[in-house]
Design an enzyme around this catalytic site. Structure first.
Site, PDB file in Angstrom:
ATOM      1  N   LYS A 133      -9.871   6.563  80.955  1.00  0.00           N
ATOM      2  CA  LYS A 133      -9.212   7.649  81.691  1.00  0.00           C
ATOM      3  C   LYS A 133      -7.785   7.788  81.149  1.00  0.00           C
ATOM      4  O   LYS A 133      -7.144   6.782  80.810  1.00  0.00           O
ATOM      5  CB  LYS A 133      -9.194   7.268  83.181  1.00  0.00           C
ATOM      6  CG  LYS A 133      -8.683   8.343  84.133  1.00  0.00           C
ATOM      7  CD  LYS A 133      -8.783   7.850  85.592  1.00  0.00           C
ATOM      8  CE  LYS A 133      -8.356   8.910  86.596  1.00  0.00           C
ATOM      9  NZ  LYS A 133      -8.490   8.424  87.994  1.00  0.00           N
ATOM     10  N   SER A 148     -11.017  11.700  91.017  1.00  0.00           N
ATOM     11  CA  SER A 148     -10.267  12.165  89.874  1.00  0.00           C
ATOM     12  C   SER A 148     -10.779  11.684  88.524  1.00  0.00           C
ATOM     13  O   SER A 148     -10.514  12.312  87.505  1.00  0.00           O
ATOM     14  CB  SER A 148      -8.805  11.737  90.023  1.00  0.00           C
ATOM     15  OG  SER A 148      -8.693  10.330  89.946  1.00  0.00           O
ATOM     16  N   SER A 165     -11.827   7.847  93.697  1.00  0.00           N
ATOM     17  CA  SER A 165     -11.786   8.480  92.377  1.00  0.00           C
ATOM     18  C   SER A 165     -12.685   7.862  91.316  1.00  0.00           C
ATOM     19  O   SER A 165     -12.853   8.431  90.244  1.00  0.00           O
ATOM     20  CB  SER A 165     -10.349   8.512  91.851  1.00  0.00           C
ATOM     21  OG  SER A 165      -9.628   9.533  92.496  1.00  0.00           O
TER      22      SER A 165
END
Lengths: 479, 485
Positions: free
Chosen positions: B78, B153, B177
């Protein structure tokens, strides 16, 4: 004056740790800009603070030396505001649970002792600094140097217990003395290692409700503290006299004019939005740690002064001067350990030694005359090798060269003459040269004794043993 | 099977037997990225040169016999993890030019083990969102249905696994997330206990809630990835110094007698019927494996969303203050004076959702409101945490849905923040309590979208939830279903 002055002080003490409070960068002063930085003190994304344990130890020292209680579980909080010298956009400080609370310092003003309350002592990080350049090509530009960012500070907050500028100065000096004694701060006010903000307000004499205060900033010497507060008292008194109201504000002291001027008002005051810093865990200080720090505390100025008077039998004045700074006291203590006659040591340290250092603008730590040399010299005086007068010559030579006093005496031929035959010979010559004065003395002008001693010492180049001179001269004159 | 479709442990076996080289595997993944990235948009940055360099080094390491489970495995991170020398944006314009001078601890630990870094994955800006729609670099799509969101997310991390663009990925989980996008994309997503994995070098959203974890194809991979990044880090004061167990050893397949709690607050009216059905079937599966079910209560669940949106935004408002245009990141060059520079740079640099949360958080911490909002929220958080501590006195694991519905359509909730916030209702309490949770595939909706099952464990109870998730996975076929892309 019909007003009662009320003063509280907030003092920032920069700690003498080798590394910063939340990272491993050096705290050394004066390096190339931004050379002592890392992701943590630069506030880079993802960086996290890790507390320097030494800072906590120093805070405990300060707390114990100022009679505070140490909070068993204190926390760090974030103080949020924007400024380019503050890399994270918040300062890590302490808010509702500071490390030390509820202390007291006793100050002396005009011979009276007065306790001043200490509300709290907390740990925090310093900001960096801005360098403003104004050059033809670049126009106005500001640069950020973050070497100082994350340097450890203690903030010592007093109660509003001071009632005059003199009391404020006495408190500040006392605190300065303690933090330097503790070895946690170098005490340099010009470089900002020890800096003070003063809250000043007035209320009618007899009132118990404090008036509106102004916070004075940028007062970086003891003299300026007095000046700034006195100016502020007068300013506020004038306003009140005219029926006006003092506004709550932050005021900047200008050393050039000796005046304070408004920096920002209450409306412009920041809302710092303090909240507990989630990146740091609570600081747990157990009784064992506190005891370990307490045991390692040096003897503090008040205790030293008392000991000098009670145990060493020194006069109050001597005790005061010698205990004033840790370096002088350490020097004195080292001397007394080698030569346990406090008063002669005190006389020499307070007299010749401090005078020489002052003339030379030197610190006692750099004094060429070590406690070993000074006490060797005192022993020479005691055993009669040199007179007290000659000792001054020897001292000056030691100060210049750092040489051993016995060697100086030998090289310069300064050994005291204690041969009564030789002294007798000099006395006979002096008396023979001035029969009129001898007659005057014998006729009752006993003051002339001093004159003869002076002549004899001069003739012996100061080397004649004064006790012997007195003894023989007296015998001869009575003759 | 194609190389890019393998699980981490399958690829590891092939590498170990030298049937495949890391370079070959890496090239296969890079080719796959090329083939589908236009449609999925999982990545912000692809790093083919770095990947091939890493793969060559890994092959040498394998040849020398010093192989770790991660050696030669193509991984993507990420874009919230700092990667030294490689653009790290957190999906924000304000960091659109930020090249970090250091690695996050998680990055460094994977590098030490010899991972191959494929690139940096898309996400919601500063991890603020549940749909990966708020990225400055564009929206990521759900590989199961390109009109749907992948969740957020860590949407890029989940989409890249579902689209077989990476063998394993890391995400972060502040309120769901990792688990929510894993659920929406049919992957396994693990949020470890707070303090289990270092946060150093992970761009902070809400410091007391953020936690690093893997998104993978199966539970075994999840155990391997957790073991690779977990452990005490002296650079993170909130990381906990307790030993890291061998999580793979926990995968015994045995759940007989395991006490599983069903919190009544999580099985409410309004739960999507297909999600409800998947939960019922999962419960039946666990029963058939010998697990016991206990009805139970987490009484303060109702407060979780409100508490979360006070605490997370308060912390974020402070964490994001460092993006001021002074030292790094986006700065408006035409601004006049300091205040203008701050305001214009931040106005241009942050997206609408980030601004909304900074404002909410600033408000919650403001003088006069602090006690009513932030302090009250902290007290309620303690009650929520106690709910879990009490619950785990009588159950080993808590079973809940991950989300109330399968993935929604792109744009569907983009203009309704409250609806968006409610989609994290089942995951947020776990972050507030600081415990661990895992999302495993447990069904497919009639619309062809994956449905996830959440297993929540006590503090440092990762072994138990991994064991339960693994046993469930062994008994079902859901994890073998693939997005048709």
């Amino acid at each position: 004056m019909k007003y009662q002055v009320v003063i509280g002080l907030e003092v920032h003490v920069q700690l003498l740790t080798n590394t910063k409070i939340f990272c491993g960068c050096s705290t050394r002063f004066g390096s190339e800009p931004n050379s002592q930085t890392c992701p943590v003190c630069l506030g880079l994304p993802g960086a996290l603070p890790v507390l320097n344990k030494k800072v906590v130890e120093f805070a405990i020292r300060a707390g114990l030396a100022t009679n505070c209680s140490i909070t068993p579980r204190s926390t760090f909080a974030r103080k949020n505001y924007f400024y380019p010298d503050l890399p994270k956009g918040y300062q890590i400080s302490q808010f509702d649970l500071p490390i030390c609370v509820g202390g007291r310092l006793d100050i002396e003003v005009d011979g009276e002792t007065k306790p001043i309350g200490i509300t709290r002592i907390h740990m925090e990080e310093d900001a960096g600094k801005l360098v403003h350049l104004d050059t033809m090509e670049a126009g106005e530009k500001s640069y950020v140097d973050l070497n100082r960012a994350c340097t450890p500070l203690l903030e010592v907050v007093s109660e509003p217990d001071m009632r005059s500028a003199d009391e404020a100065v006495a408190y500040l000096k006392k605190l300065h003395q303690i933090v330097t004694y503790l070895g946690i701060c170098d005490g340099n006010m010009e470089e900002g290692s020890f800096r003070c903000d003063a809250n000043v307000s007035l209320m009618p004499v007899g009132s118990d409700t404090f008036g509106t205060r102004a916070e004075l900033k940028n007062i970086n010497s003891f003299r300026f503290v007095k000046q700034a507060i006195e100016y502020e008292i007068e300013r506020q008194a004038d306003i009140l006299d005219e029926g006006g109201k003092v506004v709550q504000e932050t005021r900047l002291f200008d050393p050039a004019s000796g005046a304070t001027r408004s920096m920002r008002g209450k409306e412009e005051a920041h809302d710092y939005r303090y909240f507990p810093d989630p990146d740091l865990v609570p600081i747990v200080v157990d009784a064992e740690w506190i005891e370990a720090v307490r045991k390692a505390l040096p003897e503090l100025p008040d205790a030293k002064r008392t000991r000098y008077q009670d145990e060493l039998g020194l006069p109050e004045y001597d005790a005061e001067v010698l205990a004033a700074s840790r370096d002088i006291a350490d020097y004195f203590d080292a001397c007394v350990a080698l030569y346990p006659q406090a008063k002669p040591v005190s006389n020499w340290v307070m007299g010749e030694l401090l005078r020489a250092l002052k003339e030379d603008n030197r610190e006692i730590a750099d004094c060429p005359v070590t406690p070993g040399l000074l006490t060797e010299m005192l022993k020479l005086v005691e055993n009669g090798t040199i007179s007290g007068k000659i000792a001054k010559t020897v001292f000056d030579e030691m100060y210049k060269t750092g040489k051993d006093p016995a060697k100086i005496v030998e090289e310069k031929g300064l050994v005291q003459v204690s041969d009564s035959g030789a002294i007798e010979k000099i006395i006979d010559e002096i008396l023979a040269a001035d029969p009129d004065k001898v007659a005057d003395y014998r006729g009752g002008k006993e003051k002339l004794f001093g004159f003869f001693v002076g002549q004899i010492m001069k003739a012996s180049k100061g080397k004649a043993n004064p006790a012997l001179v007195n003894e023989i001269l007296l015998a001869k004159l009575k003759g | 099977m194609e190389l890019h479709e393998l699980t981490l442990h399958e690829l590891h076996e092939l590498l170990k037997k030298r049937e495949v080289s890391s370079v070959e595997a890496t090239k296969a993944l890079l080719a796959r990225i090329d083939a589908v990235e236009d449609r999925v948009k999982s990545f912000i940055t692809v790093t083919p040169e770095e990947a091939l360099k890493n793969a060559e080094a890994a092959d040498q390491r394998i040849a020398s016999g010093e192989m770790d489970m991660l050696t030669g495995i193509p991984v993507a991170l990420k874009d919230i993890f700092l990667t030294k020398g490689i653009l790290t944006t957190c999906a924000s314009r304000i960091l659109s030019n930020f090249i970090p001078p250091y690695d996050a601890t998680a990055t460094a630990r994977l590098k030490e083990r010899g991972m191959v870094l494929l690139g940096k994955l898309n996400q919601d800006e500063f991890a603020m969102g549940s749909s990966s729609e708020t990225s400055w670099f564009g929206k990521t799509r759900n590989p199961w249905n390109l009109d749907c969101i992948p969740g957020g997310s860590s949407g890029g991390s989940a989409a890249a696994i579902a689209a077989r663009q990476a063998t394993a990925t890391l995400g972060t989980d502040t309120g769901g997330s990792i688990r929510q996008p894993a659920s929406h994309c049919g992957c396994v997503g693990l949020k470890p206990t707070y303090g289990r994995v270092s946060r150093y070098g992970v761009i902070a959203f809400a410091s007391s809630l953020d936690q690093v974890g893997p998104i993978t194809r199966d539970v075994t991979d999840s155990a391997i990835m957790l073991g690779a990044v977990a452990g005490y880090d002296p650079r993170d004061s909130t990381s906990v110094n307790i030993p890291v167990p061998d999580y793979r050893k926990a995968l015994t397949g045995e759940v007989k007698g395991l006490r599983i709690g069903l919190p009544r607050e999580y099985f409410i009216e309004g739960l999507d019927p297909e999600v409800k059905k998947a939960m019922d079937e999962s419960i039946a599966t666990f029963r058939s494996l010998g697990a016991e079910f206990v009805e139970m209560s987490l009484p303060h669940t109702d407060y979780a969303i409100a508490v979360y949106y006070l605490i997370a935004t308060a912390e974020a408002s402070s964490n994001l203050a460092r993006y001021d245009g002074v030292r790094f990141g986006h700065r408006n060059q035409d601004a006049r004076g300091l205040l203008d520079m701050y305001m214009v740079s931040r106005d241009e640099g942050f997206g609408a959702e980030v601004k909304r949360r900074i404002m909410l958080g600033t408000y919650a911490l403001s003088s006069g409101y602090y006690d009513a909002y932030y302090l009250k929220a902290q007290k309620a958080r303690t009650l929520i945490m106690q709910d879990f501590v009490t619950a785990f006195e009588s159950v080993d694991v808590i079973l809940t849905p991950v989300t109330p519905t399968p993935a929604f359509r792109i744009g569907e909730k983009a203009n309704d923040p409250l609806q968006m916030y409610l989609s994290d209702i089942f995951t947020i309490p776990v972050n507030l309590a600081g415990t661990c949770g895992i999302s495993v595939p447990a069904g497919i909706s009639s619309g062809g979208l994956p449905i996830g099952l959440q297993l929540i464990g006590k503090h440092f109870g990762e072994e138990t939830i991994l064991r339960a998730a693994h046993a469930f996975e062994q008994a079902t076929e859901w994890h073998k279903r693939k997005a048709l892309i």
